[in-house]
Motif scaffolding. Structure first.
Motif, PDB file in Angstrom:
ATOM      1  N   LEU A 120       0.816  -1.220   0.000  1.00 12.83           N
ATOM      2  CA  LEU A 120       0.000   0.000   0.000  1.00 12.83           C
ATOM      3  C   LEU A 120       0.848   1.268   0.000  1.00 12.83           C
ATOM      4  CD1 LEU A 120      -2.745  -0.969   2.627  1.00 12.83           C
ATOM      5  CD2 LEU A 120      -2.894  -1.084   0.138  1.00 12.83           C
ATOM      6  N   PHE A 165       1.247   4.061  -2.770  1.00 17.00           N
ATOM      7  CA  PHE A 165       0.413   5.258  -2.829  1.00 17.00           C
ATOM      8  C   PHE A 165       0.989   6.288  -1.863  1.00 17.00           C
ATOM      9  CE2 PHE A 165      -2.249   1.592  -3.764  1.00 17.00           C
ATOM     10  CZ  PHE A 165      -2.813   1.949  -4.980  1.00 17.00           C
ATOM     11  N   ARG A 166       1.231   7.473  -2.341  1.00 17.84           N
ATOM     12  CA  ARG A 166       1.932   8.469  -1.522  1.00 17.84           C
ATOM     13  C   ARG A 166       1.121   8.906  -0.304  1.00 17.84           C
ATOM     14  NH1 ARG A 166       0.294  13.682  -2.429  1.00 17.84           N
ATOM     15  NH2 ARG A 166      -1.105  14.058  -4.204  1.00 17.84           N
ATOM     16  N   GLN A 167      -0.223   8.699  -0.336  1.00 14.34           N
ATOM     17  CA  GLN A 167      -1.046   9.089   0.818  1.00 14.34           C
ATOM     18  C   GLN A 167      -0.909   8.119   1.985  1.00 14.34           C
ATOM     19  OE1 GLN A 167      -2.191   8.573  -2.268  1.00 14.34           O
ATOM     20  NE2 GLN A 167      -3.531  10.235  -2.961  1.00 14.34           N
TER      21      GLN A 167
END
Length: 261
Positions: A97, A100-102
């Motif tokens: 996961l 994803f940069r978030q």
């Protein structure tokens, strides 16, 4: 023209944590019993051991019903061990996961530790309801303090789990050391005994353990006549703050290297 909705950083972080939380719940509900088993299993274990101990000592320990004497200790120790075990694998478990940069590792840690805390709250509620229908009335002289003690244990367990999670990214064998180190905790944290049962000259062999302080202070918060000899809120708070600070510092210093390995 479609309007792009801007979200604050805090909102994005909250959404990520909630998404991981839901993902974790789904991963634990693959069989027919589903999430219910996460509550039923510890409740059944607590009732079994409490009943056995009650049969051996007449149903009362230091002025407290043996059932609640055991239940208070087991809820806190099970919460600690469950949280440490789950959080220590949280970073590796959700590694895909992080593309994803978030999504950052701290989101996984908070989502999984929050789920474990929620499960233990349901365990407490179920135990309370069953005990009520069985005619066991629990005294709660200071319920706020009981909640605060549970939160302290949650912080300690999450902090230790985070340290193990970071360490295992660099040294995978650390998981074996964690498993070995956690085994004695179940027996030295005051589930089956009170500190009052131990001669004072041997207290220093046990009182280094903040979990023992949490268990004894929780019993004292529920039953003031139980006493708080040998344990200290100051020591419990000091351990909580120290471990939380250490976990945050280590996380800030090494999380990028940890997920890149």
């Amino acid at each position: 023209m479609a309007k792009v909705k801007q979200r604050s950083l805090l909102k994005v972080w909250g959404d990520v944590i909630f998404a991981i939380f839901v993902r974790e719940i789904k991963s634990k509900s693959q069989d027919k019993l589903g999430v219910a088993w996460l509550v039923v299993s510890p409740v059944a274990f607590i009732f079994m051991l409490s009943y056995m101990r009650g049969r051996m000592d007449g149903g009362e320990t230091h002025g407290i019903s043996t059932f609640f004497f055991m239940a208070i200790g087991m809820v806190l120790v099970q919460a600690f061990l469950g949280m440490v075990g789950s959080v220590s694998t949280s970073i590796k478990k959700n590694k895909p996961l992080y593309a994803f940069r978030q999504v950052q590792p701290i989101s996984s840690v908070l989502a999984i530790s929050g789920m474990e805390l929620l499960i233990k709250i349901f365990v407490v509620l179920v135990i309370g309801v069953i005990a009520f229908y069985l005619g066991h009335t629990m005294q709660m002289a200071d319920p706020i303090e009981l909640i605060l003690i549970l939160l302290r244990v949650w912080l300690i367990a999450t902090s230790i789990g985070t340290l193990f999670a970071l360490a295992s990214c660099f040294v995978p064998e650390i998981d074996k050391i964690r498993s070995l180190a956690m085994r004695p905790i179940f027996f030295i944290s005051g589930i089956f005994f009170s500190l009052q049962d131990i001669p004072r000259e041997y207290w220093h062999y046990l009182t280094w353990n903040p979990l023992l302080h949490a268990v004894e202070l929780a019993r004292y918060a529920a039953y003031p006549h139980y006493g708080d000899a040998g344990v200290s809120y100051f020591y419990l708070d000091l351990c909580t703050l120290t471990l939380t600070f250490a976990a945050l510092v280590c996380y800030q210093a090494s999380w990028k290297q940890a997920i890149s390995r």
